[in-house]
Motif scaffolding. Sequence first.
Motif, PDB file in Angstrom:
ATOM      1  N   ALA A 168      13.229   9.523  27.180  1.00  0.00           N
ATOM      2  CA  ALA A 168      13.710  10.910  27.178  1.00  0.00           C
ATOM      3  C   ALA A 168      12.705  11.823  26.488  1.00  0.00           C
ATOM      4  O   ALA A 168      12.457  12.946  26.945  1.00  0.00           O
ATOM      5  CB  ALA A 168      15.073  10.993  26.499  1.00  0.00           C
ATOM      6  N   GLU A 169      12.118  11.361  25.382  1.00  0.00           N
ATOM      7  CA  GLU A 169      11.119  12.164  24.675  1.00  0.00           C
ATOM      8  C   GLU A 169       9.869  12.358  25.527  1.00  0.00           C
ATOM      9  O   GLU A 169       9.266  13.438  25.522  1.00  0.00           O
ATOM     10  CB  GLU A 169      10.773  11.511  23.345  1.00  0.00           C
ATOM     11  N   MET A 170       9.482  11.307  26.262  1.00  0.00           N
ATOM     12  CA  MET A 170       8.317  11.427  27.144  1.00  0.00           C
ATOM     13  C   MET A 170       8.578  12.470  28.220  1.00  0.00           C
ATOM     14  O   MET A 170       7.713  13.304  28.504  1.00  0.00           O
ATOM     15  CB  MET A 170       7.999  10.080  27.801  1.00  0.00           C
ATOM     16  N   ARG A 171       9.737  12.421  28.826  1.00  0.00           N
ATOM     17  CA  ARG A 171      10.083  13.405  29.859  1.00  0.00           C
ATOM     18  C   ARG A 171      10.077  14.813  29.251  1.00  0.00           C
ATOM     19  O   ARG A 171       9.554  15.749  29.853  1.00  0.00           O
ATOM     20  CB  ARG A 171      11.435  13.093  30.485  1.00  0.00           C
ATOM     21  N   ASP A 172      10.642  14.949  28.054  1.00  0.00           N
ATOM     22  CA  ASP A 172      10.642  16.251  27.383  1.00  0.00           C
ATOM     23  C   ASP A 172       9.216  16.738  27.132  1.00  0.00           C
ATOM     24  O   ASP A 172       8.917  17.917  27.322  1.00  0.00           O
ATOM     25  CB  ASP A 172      11.407  16.191  26.058  1.00  0.00           C
ATOM     26  N   ASP A 173       8.348  15.815  26.696  1.00  0.00           N
ATOM     27  CA  ASP A 173       6.946  16.181  26.458  1.00  0.00           C
ATOM     28  C   ASP A 173       6.284  16.671  27.745  1.00  0.00           C
ATOM     29  O   ASP A 173       5.570  17.685  27.737  1.00  0.00           O
ATOM     30  CB  ASP A 173       6.152  14.999  25.893  1.00  0.00           C
ATOM     31  N   VAL A 174       6.513  15.962  28.835  1.00  0.00           N
ATOM     32  CA  VAL A 174       5.928  16.371  30.116  1.00  0.00           C
ATOM     33  C   VAL A 174       6.448  17.752  30.490  1.00  0.00           C
ATOM     34  O   VAL A 174       5.668  18.649  30.848  1.00  0.00           O
ATOM     35  CB  VAL A 174       6.247  15.345  31.229  1.00  0.00           C
ATOM     36  N   ALA A 182       0.383  16.934  30.143  1.00  0.00           N
ATOM     37  CA  ALA A 182       1.537  16.596  30.978  1.00  0.00           C
ATOM     38  C   ALA A 182       1.225  15.379  31.842  1.00  0.00           C
ATOM     39  O   ALA A 182       2.052  14.467  31.965  1.00  0.00           O
ATOM     40  CB  ALA A 182       1.927  17.788  31.854  1.00  0.00           C
ATOM     41  N   LYS A 183       0.020  15.361  32.419  1.00  0.00           N
ATOM     42  CA  LYS A 183      -0.382  14.223  33.248  1.00  0.00           C
ATOM     43  C   LYS A 183      -0.443  12.939  32.423  1.00  0.00           C
ATOM     44  O   LYS A 183      -0.037  11.873  32.889  1.00  0.00           O
ATOM     45  CB  LYS A 183      -1.753  14.476  33.878  1.00  0.00           C
ATOM     46  N   LYS A 184      -0.967  13.053  31.219  1.00  0.00           N
ATOM     47  CA  LYS A 184      -1.090  11.881  30.344  1.00  0.00           C
ATOM     48  C   LYS A 184       0.278  11.279  30.046  1.00  0.00           C
ATOM     49  O   LYS A 184       0.493  10.079  30.227  1.00  0.00           O
ATOM     50  CB  LYS A 184      -1.800  12.280  29.046  1.00  0.00           C
ATOM     51  N   TRP A 185       1.226  12.118  29.620  1.00  0.00           N
ATOM     52  CA  TRP A 185       2.554  11.611  29.277  1.00  0.00           C
ATOM     53  C   TRP A 185       3.303  11.154  30.527  1.00  0.00           C
ATOM     54  O   TRP A 185       4.046  10.177  30.485  1.00  0.00           O
ATOM     55  CB  TRP A 185       3.349  12.663  28.508  1.00  0.00           C
ATOM     56  N   TYR A 186       3.089  11.817  31.635  1.00  0.00           N
ATOM     57  CA  TYR A 186       3.716  11.401  32.886  1.00  0.00           C
ATOM     58  C   TYR A 186       3.197  10.015  33.284  1.00  0.00           C
ATOM     59  O   TYR A 186       3.974   9.133  33.657  1.00  0.00           O
ATOM     60  CB  TYR A 186       3.439  12.417  33.993  1.00  0.00           C
ATOM     61  N   THR A 187       1.888   9.838  33.217  1.00  0.00           N
ATOM     62  CA  THR A 187       1.289   8.558  33.590  1.00  0.00           C
ATOM     63  C   THR A 187       1.808   7.432  32.703  1.00  0.00           C
ATOM     64  O   THR A 187       2.148   6.347  33.196  1.00  0.00           O
ATOM     65  CB  THR A 187      -0.253   8.640  33.499  1.00  0.00           C
ATOM     66  N   MET A 188       1.886   7.691  31.408  1.00  0.00           N
ATOM     67  CA  MET A 188       2.418   6.666  30.498  1.00  0.00           C
ATOM     68  C   MET A 188       3.861   6.332  30.858  1.00  0.00           C
ATOM     69  O   MET A 188       4.240   5.156  30.890  1.00  0.00           O
ATOM     70  CB  MET A 188       2.317   7.138  29.049  1.00  0.00           C
ATOM     71  N   ALA A 202       5.175   2.708  32.309  1.00  0.00           N
ATOM     72  CA  ALA A 202       6.180   1.987  31.521  1.00  0.00           C
ATOM     73  C   ALA A 202       7.513   1.924  32.263  1.00  0.00           C
ATOM     74  O   ALA A 202       8.465   1.335  31.766  1.00  0.00           O
ATOM     75  CB  ALA A 202       6.373   2.673  30.172  1.00  0.00           C
ATOM     76  N   ASP A 203       7.549   2.518  33.445  1.00  0.00           N
ATOM     77  CA  ASP A 203       8.779   2.598  34.232  1.00  0.00           C
ATOM     78  C   ASP A 203       9.913   3.191  33.399  1.00  0.00           C
ATOM     79  O   ASP A 203      11.051   2.723  33.415  1.00  0.00           O
ATOM     80  CB  ASP A 203       9.163   1.216  34.777  1.00  0.00           C
ATOM     81  N   ALA A 204       9.557   4.255  32.677  1.00  0.00           N
ATOM     82  CA  ALA A 204      10.501   4.878  31.748  1.00  0.00           C
ATOM     83  C   ALA A 204      11.348   5.960  32.405  1.00  0.00           C
ATOM     84  O   ALA A 204      12.391   6.315  31.871  1.00  0.00           O
ATOM     85  CB  ALA A 204       9.734   5.483  30.572  1.00  0.00           C
ATOM     86  N   PHE A 205      10.912   6.466  33.541  1.00  0.00           N
ATOM     87  CA  PHE A 205      11.634   7.555  34.184  1.00  0.00           C
ATOM     88  C   PHE A 205      12.522   7.008  35.295  1.00  0.00           C
ATOM     89  O   PHE A 205      12.067   6.237  36.138  1.00  0.00           O
ATOM     90  CB  PHE A 205      10.665   8.575  34.791  1.00  0.00           C
ATOM     91  N   GLU A 206      13.770   7.436  35.302  1.00  0.00           N
ATOM     92  CA  GLU A 206      14.669   7.032  36.385  1.00  0.00           C
ATOM     93  C   GLU A 206      14.287   7.762  37.667  1.00  0.00           C
ATOM     94  O   GLU A 206      14.242   7.189  38.733  1.00  0.00           O
ATOM     95  CB  GLU A 206      16.110   7.333  36.014  1.00  0.00           C
ATOM     96  N   ASP A 207      14.047   9.053  37.551  1.00  0.00           N
ATOM     97  CA  ASP A 207      13.652   9.857  38.705  1.00  0.00           C
ATOM     98  C   ASP A 207      12.656  10.897  38.221  1.00  0.00           C
ATOM     99  O   ASP A 207      13.022  11.811  37.498  1.00  0.00           O
ATOM    100  CB  ASP A 207      14.865  10.538  39.341  1.00  0.00           C
ATOM    101  N   ALA A 208      11.420  10.720  38.616  1.00  0.00           N
ATOM    102  CA  ALA A 208      10.378  11.622  38.147  1.00  0.00           C
ATOM    103  C   ALA A 208       9.688  12.353  39.293  1.00  0.00           C
ATOM    104  O   ALA A 208       8.615  12.904  39.109  1.00  0.00           O
ATOM    105  CB  ALA A 208       9.356  10.843  37.323  1.00  0.00           C
TER     106      ALA A 208
END
Length: 145
Positions: free
Chosen positions: A17-23, A71-77, A81-87
């Motif tokens: 969730a924090e990664m998505r928020d960062d992006v 944004a690209k960096k955090w999105y790629t991470m 990590a398969d952290a996003f359900e729907d990105a």
Amino acid sequence: MSQTTLGDDELFGEAAAEMRDDVEEHLAATRAELPDADEVWETDADNVLGVLNGLRSALDVGEAEEHLRQAKKWYTMGERADAFEDAADLAAAIEDLDVLIETIRDAHDDVSDLTNAVPELRGSLEGLGEDEAEDGAEDEDEAEE
């Protein structure tokens, strides 16, 4: 399931969730750094060179590229990590902003080229007028002789 695994899953969910928020924050910052449409369209200049200089300044993307990079960096991470359900929305926003920034940079480069060419063109045209005036004066002198 052990308590450790449950805790790890919760932590992973929070991190995702924090990664998505960062992006999303970096995408918003990217948008905020881009020129305003009115700045690109309207001018108060008195001549073409003033218009071109104003447009070149208006086409400055500021820190937008750096925010998009983050944004690209955090999105790629997050993706790796398969952290996003729907990105899909994040990927589309990144792509759209990437294309827009490239378009703005290309326009900036084109305007910069024109900003350099117009004074040279003006000088050449003024020189041409002076040459014609000198030729006309020489023709008059010859006719008087």
